[in-house]
Design an enzyme around this catalytic site. Sequence first.
Site, short mmCIF file in Angstrom:
data_model
loop_
_atom_site.label_atom_id
_atom_site.label_comp_id
_atom_site.label_asym_id
_atom_site.label_seq_id
_atom_site.Cartn_x
_atom_site.Cartn_y
_atom_site.Cartn_z
N ASP A 65 -0.25 30.55 18.31
CA ASP A 65 -1.52 29.93 17.94
C ASP A 65 -2.01 29.01 19.05
O ASP A 65 -1.46 27.92 19.26
CB ASP A 65 -1.34 29.15 16.64
N ASN A 92 -9.79 31.24 26.38
CA ASN A 92 -10.67 32.23 25.76
C ASN A 92 -10.56 32.26 24.24
O ASN A 92 -11.48 32.69 23.56
CB ASN A 92 -10.36 33.61 26.34
N TYR A 158 -19.90 26.52 14.90
CA TYR A 158 -19.49 27.28 16.08
C TYR A 158 -20.32 26.90 17.30
O TYR A 158 -19.79 26.62 18.38
CB TYR A 158 -19.63 28.77 15.78
N LYS A 162 -19.14 25.13 20.91
CA LYS A 162 -19.34 25.74 22.22
C LYS A 162 -20.14 24.83 23.15
O LYS A 162 -19.87 24.75 24.35
CB LYS A 162 -20.03 27.10 22.07
N THR A 193 -17.36 44.45 21.61
CA THR A 193 -15.90 44.39 21.59
C THR A 193 -15.40 45.21 20.40
O THR A 193 -16.20 45.75 19.63
CB THR A 193 -15.41 42.94 21.44
#
Length: 256
Positions: A65, A92, A158, A162, A193
């Site tokens: 993790d 990442n 989120y 960022k 992806t």
Amino acid sequence: MHDQPDQLVALITGAGTGIGFEICRLLASQGVYVMLNDLDPLLTEKASQTINKAYPGFCKGCPGDAGDTDFIVQMVRETVREFGSLDLVVANAGITLFGEFLNYKEADFHKVMQLNLAGTFFLAQQASRQMIAQNRGGSLLFMSSVTGHQAHKNLAAYGMSKAALEMLAKTLVLELSPYKINVNTVAPGATITERTAQEAGYAETWSRITPMGRPARPQDIAEAVAFLVSPRARHITGQSLVIDGGWTATSPSPYT
């Protein structure tokens, strides 16, 4: 352990699939030793085996993790133990939990911040300490997002995380530049992806609203990352590079 004092060693988190995996593969193809991390042990093993088939001995897996500070310490130590140094870090690993702001759960908020922010912050801290001890500089790369630049529906937490990473990169210029450690972010836009390819209409929608006519591929992001962590980019620091085919320049909504 590889005795390669002039050989670059990279640690990439969240790299079992997608952008992270492509960064690992590209760096290995350029002669960089890579420690590949993913939360899923099976994915970690499969991904590292795939890279080693093409570039034998250049990749090792380290499942765990990346938001856990104790594991971060272990991961950095294992990288140095396996390859002899740590020169490049790509933070990442990240998580997206969609939700309306007015109903967003506290548990989801903390989960996003723990991995996206705390994981990146403390990985950068541990890696920087190692780089300083080595006394030969290094590179840190944080994974931001276009959602850190433009408002995006149901992504308040989120997007906030960022945007914060980009400020972290700027702030670390003050503390890490004396040690010749540069730190930058890349902010990918819509990218095809394994995960997004499963979303109905994803490729079609983003192809329609992206000025370049298609969403990004993992290779598009990886090429930029590989440059920014390379010795050729050591005078670039505190910057964020948006890789989105022009979407943030026009910002049409994917929801209309």
